[in-house]
Design a protein around this motif. Structure first.
Motif, PDB file in Angstrom:
ATOM      1  N   ALA A 151       0.808  -1.221   0.000  1.00  0.00           N
ATOM      2  CA  ALA A 151       0.000   0.000   0.000  1.00  0.00           C
ATOM      3  C   ALA A 151       0.840   1.269   0.000  1.00  0.00           C
ATOM      4  N   THR A 152       2.010   1.238   0.646  1.00  0.00           N
ATOM      5  CA  THR A 152       2.814   2.453   0.770  1.00  0.00           C
ATOM      6  C   THR A 152       3.373   2.926  -0.572  1.00  0.00           C
ATOM      7  N   LEU A 153       3.476   2.036  -1.549  1.00  0.00           N
ATOM      8  CA  LEU A 153       4.048   2.398  -2.848  1.00  0.00           C
ATOM      9  C   LEU A 153       2.995   2.781  -3.886  1.00  0.00           C
ATOM     10  N   LYS A 154       1.734   2.508  -3.622  1.00  0.00           N
ATOM     11  CA  LYS A 154       0.705   2.623  -4.651  1.00  0.00           C
ATOM     12  C   LYS A 154       0.600   4.036  -5.241  1.00  0.00           C
ATOM     13  N   THR A 155       0.573   5.059  -4.394  1.00  0.00           N
ATOM     14  CA  THR A 155       0.432   6.428  -4.888  1.00  0.00           C
ATOM     15  C   THR A 155       1.616   6.816  -5.754  1.00  0.00           C
ATOM     16  N   PHE A 156       2.805   6.526  -5.267  1.00  0.00           N
ATOM     17  CA  PHE A 156       4.032   6.840  -6.002  1.00  0.00           C
ATOM     18  C   PHE A 156       4.058   6.133  -7.354  1.00  0.00           C
ATOM     19  N   VAL A 157       3.756   4.845  -7.342  1.00  0.00           N
ATOM     20  CA  VAL A 157       3.822   4.049  -8.583  1.00  0.00           C
ATOM     21  C   VAL A 157       2.723   4.471  -9.556  1.00  0.00           C
ATOM     22  N   LEU A 158       1.512   4.770  -9.044  1.00  0.00           N
ATOM     23  CA  LEU A 158       0.429   5.199  -9.922  1.00  0.00           C
ATOM     24  C   LEU A 158       0.783   6.509 -10.621  1.00  0.00           C
ATOM     25  N   ALA A 159       1.386   7.445  -9.880  1.00  0.00           N
ATOM     26  CA  ALA A 159       1.817   8.707 -10.489  1.00  0.00           C
ATOM     27  C   ALA A 159       2.849   8.447 -11.584  1.00  0.00           C
ATOM     28  N   LEU A 160       3.748   7.498 -11.341  1.00  0.00           N
ATOM     29  CA  LEU A 160       4.752   7.150 -12.356  1.00  0.00           C
ATOM     30  C   LEU A 160       4.105   6.517 -13.579  1.00  0.00           C
ATOM     31  N   ILE A 161       3.134   5.635 -13.367  1.00  0.00           N
ATOM     32  CA  ILE A 161       2.453   4.987 -14.495  1.00  0.00           C
ATOM     33  C   ILE A 161       1.784   6.035 -15.377  1.00  0.00           C
ATOM     34  N   ILE A 162       1.025   6.933 -14.751  1.00  0.00           N
ATOM     35  CA  ILE A 162       0.351   8.000 -15.508  1.00  0.00           C
ATOM     36  C   ILE A 162       1.378   8.868 -16.223  1.00  0.00           C
TER      37      ILE A 162
END
Length: 296
Positions: free
Chosen positions: A248-259
């Motif tokens: 869960a701690t990485l989800k926001t960071f990774v989602l921003a990178l994906i976008i």
């Protein structure tokens, strides 16, 4: 028959605007959902009397109504829990909840803390970003052409607005890792755009007397397209694995990178070079108009 990217440029512009405009409206009306790093909150440090898994602590904190809390584990049983601002009673209830559901613990620290990224730091970061864009524009103008530099910067602005807009529309939490993701996106997008521009420069030297500029740009995009697609797909495979398996701690960071990576690939292929084509023609028309007026 190959798709002609330059001839279809107004479709690419329209698709970009269709994503950016709703995001801009959301940013103007609702803003961003700022996380604890921007707003400050409470800091709890607890030590359990037996080894405890991070997932167990996070589940209790989430159940308590703090899904956006930042939890760091130190050793086998010490946890640093950073939450939104809590009343003293709420803080005590959280500690009691942890003790009942996880196990006996010792409260090492309970403090109210200010934002990690305050207004002053945000303002300085904004001005530093502007200075960086100016330096990038100067570098691209020297290496390629001033209008190519402007087109590349517009591509970067496009990517930032896409990421910010989607996070505002979905009201996803923005923290310090989000800032890192946006900066990473800018680096990726600029690198991709420079590769296309470099191929355009090489092809112009070879074909400028035999082919229209639009055809040369389209050829250059196609010559670098396989490399661009392969790169973005390789990065996306890793990011998707991190998103679904990284916790869960990485989800926001990774989602921003994906976008950001998807937007960066799109802008470097469909927006930056066609924008340079339009800017170059607009500049040449202005020069021709000025020369005609001077002769008159």
């Amino acid at each position: 028959m190959r798709l002609h990217f330059v001839r279809w440029r107004f479709l690419w512009y329209a698709l970009s605007l269709a994503v950016i405009l709703p995001g801009l409206v959301s940013l103007a009306t609702r803003g961003l959902h700022l996380g604890i790093d921007f707003t400050g909150g409470n800091l709890l440090e607890v030590e359990f009397h037996q080894p405890v898994e991070l997932a167990t602590v996070r589940q209790v904190v989430n159940t308590f109504g703090l899904p956006d809390a930042m939890i760091q584990k130190s050793g086998t049983s010490v946890f640093l829990i950073r939450t939104r601002p809590l009343e003293e009673k709420q803080s005590q209830e959280l500690v009691k909840d942890l003790e009942q559901k996880v196990g006996a613990l010792t409260l090492l620290r309970s403090d109210k803390v200010g934002p990690v990224i305050g207004k002053e730091l945000t303002r300085k970061a904004f001005f530093a970003s502007l200075i960086t864009l100016v330096i990038l524009l100067a570098y691209l103008a020297l290496r390629f052409d001033f209008t190519q530099g402007v087109a590349a910067i517009l591509g970067l602005v496009h990517d930032v607005l896409v990421v910010l807009g989607i996070f505002s529309l979905l009201q996803l939490e923005v923290d310090s890792s989000f800032v890192a993701a946006v900066l990473t996106t800018l680096g990726y997008s600029l690198h991709d755009t420079v590769i296309v521009f470099d191929r355009i420069r090489e092809n112009i030297k070879i074909r400028r007397l035999s082919e229209p500029l639009g055809d040369v740009i389209n050829l250059s995009i196609w010559q670098t397209l396989t490399r661009s697609v392969n790169t973005v797909m390789t990065v996306l495979f890793v990011l998707l694995a991190l998103y679904f398996l990284g916790g869960a701690t990485l989800k926001t960071f990774v989602l921003a990178l994906i976008i950001g990576v998807v937007s960066g690939a799109y802008s470097s292929i469909c927006d930056a070079s066609p924008l340079w084509y339009d800017l170059k023609h607009w500049r040449e028309k202005r020069r021709a108009g000025a020369a005609k007026a001077g002769r008159a």
